[in-house]
Design an enzyme around this catalytic site. Structure first.
Site, short mmCIF file in Angstrom:
data_model
loop_
_atom_site.label_atom_id
_atom_site.label_comp_id
_atom_site.label_asym_id
_atom_site.label_seq_id
_atom_site.Cartn_x
_atom_site.Cartn_y
_atom_site.Cartn_z
N GLU A 323 77.04 -18.41 26.74
CA GLU A 323 77.67 -19.57 26.04
C GLU A 323 76.28 -19.63 25.27
OE1 GLU A 323 79.52 -23.88 26.62
OE2 GLU A 323 78.78 -23.01 28.02
N HIS A 352 75.71 0.86 45.55
CA HIS A 352 77.36 1.49 46.28
C HIS A 352 78.16 0.94 45.04
CE1 HIS A 352 75.19 2.38 49.67
NE2 HIS A 352 74.31 1.17 49.91
N LYS A 454 89.60 -24.98 23.43
CA LYS A 454 89.80 -26.34 23.84
C LYS A 454 90.65 -26.57 22.98
CE LYS A 454 85.39 -27.98 26.38
NZ LYS A 454 84.56 -28.50 26.05
#
Length: 527
Positions: A323, A352, A454
Site C-alpha cells: 500500500e 514443502h 472505495k
C-alpha cells in the site's frame, strides 16, 4: 568487494547487529557491490533530510493534506508541538491503566461480571496490526481471548458470534475506524450490535471505539455512552497504526508490556537516524530492496519467518509495503508503476510448497528469512531431536540452496520474540519503507488506488439500491432494461448485482439461462 553470494568477507562486512535489542541483519546475499552501496550515498543525503522533515511535522500526505506522525508515537519528545506530545503520553497512560483495570476485574460489565473476551472489528491495518500482536505475543491462558472481524463475510460474522455465544455478555466489542465512515467496520458493527441487543445484552456496557476525535464513530460512541473511546489521531495512517491505540490496546488486554513494545520501536527509530548507510539497518534493508529490484520493483518479496508466532507478519508486511510503495506516479507526476509485491507464509512449511519454484523457476523474487534463536522453557521431551536445531538447519539449507542458484535473500535474526524485539522489527520495516520511497521518489503515505477502489465500490452500492427499488415495482426486467434505467451504469456490474441478489432466492422469479446473461428476465415474486 564482489557480488559473490557465498563470500565470507562480504557477509562480515555487511552484517549489522545491535546489542540493545539483539537483532542481526544480513544483506550479503543480495546482488550488489561495495561501489554500488557507495553510489547511493548522495541519494541517502536526500533520504535522511526528507525523513527529518517528516518527523518535524511536514505535510507528507499531500493528497489528504496531513502530517505523518507514527514515529512520534514511540518518542513523544520529537512531536512538533506540546499538544501532540501531551496527547500521546496521555493516550499511552490511559490504555495501560484501562487494560490493567480490566484484567484485575476493576472494570466490569453492567452485571458486575469480569470481561473474558474481545471481538475486534477492524479492516486493513486496523485488523492486521492487532492480529499480529496477539498471534505473536499472547501467552496461553493469559489476558482476554481475542476474535477478529476483519471482513464482512456473513459466514465469518455468524461463525464468530456462534463461537462467543454464552460469552457475549463478557465480551468487549472494539470498533476501529478513524473516520467512522468506512463501510466494512460500520456494517459489521451494526450487525453485531443488533445481535447483541437481541440477546438482551447492554451494548454500551461492552463497546469500545478507537477513532478520531469528532468522527462519526466518536459522536455515536459519545451519544450512546460507550464504555470507552480511545484516540486515533488524524496523523496516523492505518498501515502504520500499530504503535497507536490500535496496537497498544491489544497489548494491554493480553497483559503484555506496552512500554517495552514502544521502547523497541523507539530504539530502532533512533538506530535508523544514523546517517552512515552501513550503520543504519533501514538504510541497508531499503538498499537491498533497491538493488534486488533494480530500483523499479522487478522482484517480489517472499517473507519466510521460521516461527509460527510470526506467520501473520507476512500478511502485515503485505499491506505495509504494497500500500505504501505501489504507486503509479512519482512525485514529479511521471508514470513509474513502482511497487514491491509481498507474499509468504512460514518456514519450514514453505520448503514443502513453493520453494521448489524459488530455487528452480523464474528468478523474480528475493527472500526475507526471519530466524529466532530462543527455545521454549519446557523442552524436556525434545531429547536429541531438538526442533529448534532442525528448524535452523532447514532455514540455512534453504538459504544455501537458493544462493547456490544465485537467488537473492536477506536474513533477519532475533534472539527472542517479545514486546521489545517485535516493536523493533516492525519499526525496521516501517523505516525501510519510508527510505525506499524516498530513494525512488514516490509518496509512501497516500493511497490513491485504495481511494479509487472505495469510490468504485460506493457506486456499485448505489446501483444495488436502485436495482432493488426497480424490482420492488413488480415489473419484469432484463439486464439491458435495468442498465438503461440507472444512469451511468453498464450491463456487467448490473448482472453481478442481479446474480448476487436473485440466484437461489425465492423472492425473485427468474427466466432465461444464467450462462447467457442477455436472456435473463427478473421479476419480484408477489407471493
Amino acid at each position: 568487494m564482489n557480488n559473490d553470494f557465498n563470500s565470507w568477507d562480504k557477509y562480515c562486512d555487511y552484517l549489522w547487529y545491535d546489542q540493545k535489542i539483539n537483532i542481526w541483519l544480513d544483506i550479503s546475499k543480495i546482488n550488489f557491490s561495495y561501489d554500488q552501496i557507495s553510489s547511493l550515498e548522495n541519494k541517502f543525503i536526500g533520504v535522511f533530510s526528507s525523513i527529518k522533515e517528516l518527523e518535524a511535522g511536514a505535510i507528507s500526505n499531500i493528497d489528504e493534506k496531513r502530517q505523518v506522525g507514527h514515529y512520534w508515537l514511540r518518542n513523544p519528545s520529537i512531536a512538533p508541538n506540546t499538544f501532540i506530545k501531551d496527547e500521546i503520553i496521555k493516550d499511552i497512560r490511559d490504555i495501560s491503566e484501562f487494560g490493567d483495570k480490566v484484567l484485575k476485574g476493576i472494570i466490569k460489565n453492567n452485571k458486575n461480571q469480569t470481561y473474558t473476551d474481545v471481538l475486534w472489528i477492524g479492516i486493513g491495518g486496523s485488523g492486521l496490526g492487532p492480529l499480529l500482536i496477539t498471534e505473536a505475543l499472547q501467552e496461553n491462558s493469559v489476558g482476554l481471548n481475542f476474535s477478529y472481524i476483519d471482513n464482512i463475510d456473513p459466514f465469518l460474522i455468524s461463525e464468530k458470534l456462534d463461537e462467543l455465544s454464552d460469552k457475549l455478555p463478557t465480551t468487549l466489542f472494539v470498533v476501529v475506524s478513524k473516520s467512522g465512515g468506512t463501510p466494512e467496520p460500520k456494517i459489521a458493527m451494526n450487525i453485531i450490535k443488533r445481535h447483541v441487543e437481541d440477546k438482551n445484552i447492554l451494548w454500551n456496557s461492552n463497546a469500545i471505539a478507537i477513532t478520531m476525535k469528532n468522527s462519526q464513530l466518536y459522536k455515536k460512541a459519545k451519544l450512546e455512552n460507550w464504555l470507552k473511546i480511545f484516540n486515533l489521531p488524524d496523523w496516523v495512517g492505518g498501515r502504520t497504526s500499530i504503535t497507536s491505540s490500535v496496537g497498544l490496546l491489544p497489548l494491554a488486554l493480553i497483559n503484555q508490556d506496552v512500554s517495552e513494545f514502544i521502547r523497541g520501536a523507539s530504539i530502532m527509530d533512533e538506530l535508523t537516524r544514523i546517517t552512515n548507510i552501513k550503520d543504519n539497518p533501514a538504510a541497508l534493508l531499503s538498499s537491498a530492496w533497491f538493488f534486488s529490484g533494480n530500483g523499479i520493483g522487478k522482484r517480489d518479496m517472499v517473507v519466510l519467518p521460521y516461527r509460527d508466532r510470526l506467520q501473520v507478519f507476512s500478511k502485515y508486511l503485505q499491506q505495509l509495503v504494497m500500500e505504501s510503495l505501489g504507486k503509479k506516479f512519482n512525485r514529479k507526476g511521471k508514470i513509474v508503476h513502482q511497487g514491491i509485491s509481498v507474499f509468504g507464509n512460514k518456514g519450514s512449511t514453505d520448503q514443502h510448497a513453493y520453494v521448489q519454484q524459488l530455487r528452480d523457476g523464474i528468478d523474480n523474487f528475493f527472500c526475507v528469512f526471519i530466524e529466532l534463536l530462543d527455545i521454549p522453557d519446557d523442552n524436556k521431551y525434545f531429547g536429541s531431536e531438538n526442533p529448534k536445531e532442525f528448524l535452523s538447519g532447514f532455514l540455512q539449507g534453504t538459504r544455501s540452496a537458493l544462493s547456490n542458484e544465485n537467488r537473492q535473500s536477506i536474513t533477519i535474526t532475533l534472539d527472542k520474540l517479545n514486546c521489545l524485539t517485535l516493536g523493533a522489527l516492525i519499526a525496521l520495516f516501517e523505516r525501510a519503507v519510508s527510505f525506499y520511497a524516498e530513494l525512488v521518489d514516490i509518496n509512501a503515505y497516500d493511497q490513491p488506488g485504495v481511494e479509487a477502489g472505495k469510490k468504485a465500490a460506493a457506486e456499485i452500492l448505489e446501483y444495488q439500491k436502485k436495482v432493488t427499488e426497480l424490482l420492488n415495482n413488480g415489473e419484469e426486467f432484463s439486464i439491458k432494461k435495468i442498465t438503461s434505467l440507472i444512469e451511468n451504469s453498464t450491463s456487467e456490474p448490473i448482472f453481478f448485482i442481479i446474480r448476487q441478489m436473485c440466484f437461489g432466492n425465492d423472492d425473485y422469479l427468474i427466466k432465461g439461462d444464467w450462462s447467457n446473461p442477455i436472456s435473463i428476465i427478473i421479476k419480484k415474486n408477489s407471493k
